[in-house]
Write an enzyme that holds these catalytic residues in place. Structure first.
Site, PDB file in Angstrom:
ATOM      1  N   LYS A   1       0.860  -1.176   0.000  1.00 16.21           N
ATOM      2  CA  LYS A   1       0.000   0.000   0.000  1.00 16.21           C
ATOM      3  C   LYS A   1       0.897   1.226   0.000  1.00 16.21           C
ATOM      4  O   LYS A   1       1.726   1.366   0.904  1.00 16.21           O
ATOM      5  CB  LYS A   1      -0.923   0.051   1.196  1.00 16.21           C
ATOM      6  CG  LYS A   1      -1.678   1.377   1.246  1.00 16.21           C
ATOM      7  CD  LYS A   1      -2.802   1.371   2.205  1.00 16.21           C
ATOM      8  CE  LYS A   1      -2.375   1.184   3.617  1.00 16.21           C
ATOM      9  NZ  LYS A   1      -3.517   1.355   4.551  1.00 16.21           N
TER      10      LYS A   1
HETATM   11  C1  5RP Z   1      -2.975   4.743   8.267  1.00 18.15           C
HETATM   12  C2  5RP Z   1      -3.166   3.756   7.197  1.00 18.15           C
HETATM   13  C3  5RP Z   1      -4.459   3.769   6.463  1.00 18.15           C
HETATM   14  O1  5RP Z   1      -4.941   2.441   6.348  1.00 18.15           O
HETATM   15  C4  5RP Z   1      -4.163   4.270   5.051  1.00 18.15           C
HETATM   16  O2  5RP Z   1      -3.544   5.523   5.113  1.00 18.15           O
HETATM   17  C5  5RP Z   1      -5.448   4.325   4.221  1.00 18.15           C
HETATM   18  O3  5RP Z   1      -6.306   5.227   4.796  1.00 18.15           O
HETATM   19  P1  5RP Z   1      -6.520   6.683   4.133  1.00 18.15           P
HETATM   20  O4  5RP Z   1      -7.155   6.478   2.771  1.00 18.15           O
HETATM   21  O5  5RP Z   1      -7.422   7.400   5.122  1.00 18.15           O
HETATM   22  O6  5RP Z   1      -5.157   7.303   4.027  1.00 18.15           O
HETATM   23  O7  5RP Z   1      -2.304   2.972   6.885  1.00 18.15           O
HETATM   24  O8  5RP Z   1      -3.556   4.183   9.389  1.00 18.15           O
END
Ligand code: 5RP
Length: 258
Positions: A173
């Site tokens: 991610k």
């Molecule tokens: C921080 C994270 C979130 O899962 C990630 O950032 C996705 O959430 P957003 O779209 O709100 O950024 O890793 O806890």
């Protein structure tokens, strides 16, 4: 890759479309009751029918989500920091893999903070969780968190994403950026894109559209869904982009319909 690992991954990333809409609500582990997640269970419940996977913490799962849901769980297994702490990168492993198994999760998620003071610990923790995941057939989602002194550009994000993939993460991610295609091309595993802080809905939809059209397999979006004035409209709109290749214009109409 063993059968169990493949099976768990196929629950998260559609094996046909190779796409995924992951709803991220794990923010409480360092942000506390962030806006939109004051009552996490109430916020999440109506959205589950439109999410391919749900990313959250152990505590949120146990207290806010019914055990009879069909949506696969991506469990946040790192933490130990807070938004008021000295350094967000000061994270460690906070969930025993045996408990992840008991919770029947489909993947484990952990943040690495490349370039930060705690880079080494977070990257080695990723390797430890991957080793545990391999032992039990549980894939690992590596979150490339961005340390406060780092810039979310293609050079940094491709570095962090590639490090995660080299350590053995099954999904990465990261964030959308200019020249995002470079990040995708240099990362040998699927990438999902975080939405980041709340931005206008049309901009968030453009982010999702650009991400998948430049090679991401989908999104792992939180705040731009649950902090929207229409979370249902937004998740439906994001889903149209990710799974039906809808245009931003069409997706925005879906968002407006709610
Ligand atoms: C921080 C994270 C979130 O899962 C990630 O950032 C996705 O959430 P957003 O779209 O709100 O950024 O890793 O806890």
């Amino acid at each position: 890759m063993d059968w169990g690992m493949k099976n768990r991954l196929s629950r998260i990333i559609n094996p046909v479309t190779k796409r995924c809409v992951m709803l991220a609500v794990d923010h409480g582990y360092f942000l506390g009751p962030t806006s939109g997640l004051e009552n996490l269970g109430k916020t999440v419940k109506p959205l589950l029918g439109h999410a391919d996977a749900l990313m959250l913490t152990r505590g949120a799962l146990r207290t806010g989500v019914s055990a009879d849901i069909k949506v696969p769980i991506v469990l946040r297994v790192s933490g130990g920091n807070s938004v008021v702490g000295d350094d967000l990168s000061n994270e460690d492993i906070t969930v025993n893999t045996e408990d992840a198994i008991r919770l029947n999760v489909s993947a484990m998620a952990l943040s690495i903070y490349v370039g930060s003071q705690y880079e080494n610990r977070t990257v080695v923790n990723l390797a430890k969780i991957i080793d545990q995941g391999e032992k039990y057939g549980i894939p690992v989602l590596a979150v490339t968190a961005v340390g406060k002194n780092m810039v979310r550009d293609a050079r940094y994000l491709s570095l962090a994403s590639r490090i995660a993939a080299e350590l053995g993460a099954h999904i990465v991610k990261t964030y959308y950026c200019k020249n995002f295609r470079k990040v995708v091309k240099t990362c040998p595993v699927p990438i999902v894109v975080a939405g980041g802080k709340k931005i206008p809905e049309k901009d968030a939809l453009k982010l999702a559209y650009n991400s998948v059209n430049e090679g991401a397999c989908g999104v792992d979006m939180g705040r731009n869904i649950f902090q929207s004035d229409s979370p249902m409209g937004m998740i439906k709109a994001v889903r149209a982009i990710v799974h039906e290749n809808a245009s931003v214009k069409k997706a925005y109409q879906i968002y407006k319909r709610g």
